[in-house]
Design an enzyme around this catalytic site. Structure first.
Site, PDB file in Angstrom:
ATOM      1  N   ASP A  50      -5.027   7.325 -15.826  1.00 48.32           N
ATOM      2  CA  ASP A  50      -4.873   7.538 -17.251  1.00 48.32           C
ATOM      3  C   ASP A  50      -6.340   6.889 -17.583  1.00 48.32           C
ATOM      4  O   ASP A  50      -6.974   6.193 -17.221  1.00 48.32           O
ATOM      5  CB  ASP A  50      -3.831   6.410 -17.807  1.00 48.32           C
ATOM      6  N   LYS A  51      -6.687   7.495 -19.084  1.00 47.55           N
ATOM      7  CA  LYS A  51      -7.782   7.273 -19.825  1.00 47.55           C
ATOM      8  C   LYS A  51      -8.314   5.770 -19.788  1.00 47.55           C
ATOM      9  O   LYS A  51      -9.236   5.318 -19.570  1.00 47.55           O
ATOM     10  CB  LYS A  51      -7.843   7.733 -21.223  1.00 47.55           C
TER      11      LYS A  51
END
Length: 330
Positions: free
Chosen positions: A141-142
């Site tokens: 995830d970012k």
């Protein structure tokens, strides 16, 4: 026999016992480094030949023929190369291991057309344009930091994807969750798209969603939080975040799955300050282990916990000491 970054030139003789079988089936057995869809496309394009002649994928072989692949790899992506700094932990001719920082999106998508890891790979490794997704086989995830492996050849990409599918690639994460856990355990709950919030995932009803298994163990307990280490068997979107929230221990700072900020009553000022400024999920991919696609040997890497999580852990640790509560470390 060569498999470079932009071309493939290899041959295999068909064993007699493989006679009377379809060309695409035999080729998939003889060239296991490449996907079935890729092999079928090469057959259709005339880049995989039988004794120098073109066949259809369904044509049957006799046995004893020579299959030859002479394929030029065309650019797969239309994304722009961008000069984005990468923290390279390891690289050779087959794989790259990257320590992804917080804030870096892995692949372009809706709302993030550029500035991603894929754009950076196209700049630093231009030959990656010939690979699907520039060699990316899994994502973080970012706002999750840590280790990722990227393939540099088609054969390596096929191998890594197979390891992920067979659940033999070892991935471990450090996480700080809300609440004090009594011990470790395993969460075996399917995950699917949330029925009403399309940007979220959720534990799915029985018979729906995809299998997902997360193992976790306690590293250190604090007054109101726990530092744990998670090991994934599967790799579903937001898996650790969804699973821990499901059992009542959401990650500190998780904007999607922690709900409204639940600051503990009576928390000291220093802990409160750190919790208020920690605006991303406290999750770091700290360990990666896999079978090297070329040598077959097991290799592994570690990535230190980033500074923002370290500060959070140190403050929680000091708070635990100051309370005089029993402190347990594992």
């Amino acid at each position: 026999m060569t498999d470079s970054h932009d071309s493939i030139n290899i041959s295999q003789q068909v064993p007699l016992e493989m006679g009377h079988k379809r060309l695409d089936q035999v080729a998939a057995k003889l060239f296991p480094d490449y996907s079935r869809s890729r092999i079928q496309q090469w057959i259709k394009d005339g880049e995989l030949t039988v004794d120098g002649e073109t066949f259809r994928p369904r044509d049957k072989l006799v046995g004893g023929e020579t299959l030859h692949i002479n394929a030029h790899l065309e650019a797969q992506e239309r994304w722009e190369a961008e000069d984005i700094e990468l923290d390279i932990v390891f690289e050779d001719d087959h794989i790259i291991v990257i320590n992804k920082p917080v804030g870096l999106v892995v692949h372009p998508g809706a709302g993030t057309p550029s500035g991603t890891l894929l754009n950076a790979l196209l700049h630093h490794y231009p030959e990656s344009a010939t690979l699907p997704r520039a060699g990316i086989v899994h994502r973080l995830d970012k706002d999750t930091s840590g280790l990722m492996v990227v393939a540099r050849t088609l054969a390596a990409q096929t191998s890594l994807a197979a390891q992920l599918q067979k659940r033999t690639m070892g991935r471990e994460y450090y996480a700080v969750c809300m609440g004090v856990m009594t011990g470790g355990g395993t969460i075996d709950e399917p995950i699917g798209r949330h029925p009403t919030h399309r940007t979220k995932m959720a534990v799915a009803p029985e018979g729906m969603g995809k299998d997902a298994v997360t193992h976790y163990r306690v590293e250190e307990r604090y007054v109101n939080h726990t530092l744990i280490r998670c090991k994934l068997e599967s790799g579903r979107t937001h898996q650790i975040r969804v699973h821990l929230s499901h059992i009542g221990y959401p990650l500190v700072g998780d904007p999607l799955y922690a709900g409204r900020s639940r600051l503990p009553k009576g928390v000291n000022v220093e802990v409160l300050d750190v919790l208020k400024i920690f605006k991303r999920q406290a999750l770091h991919a700290g360990h990666l282990e896999l079978e090297h696609p070329e040598t077959g040997s097991m290799v592994s890497w570690e990535a230190e916990i980033p500074d923002d999580m370290l500060e959070l852990i140190e403050v929680l640790h000091e708070d635990m000491k100051e309370t005089g509560a029993n402190e347990e470390e594992y």
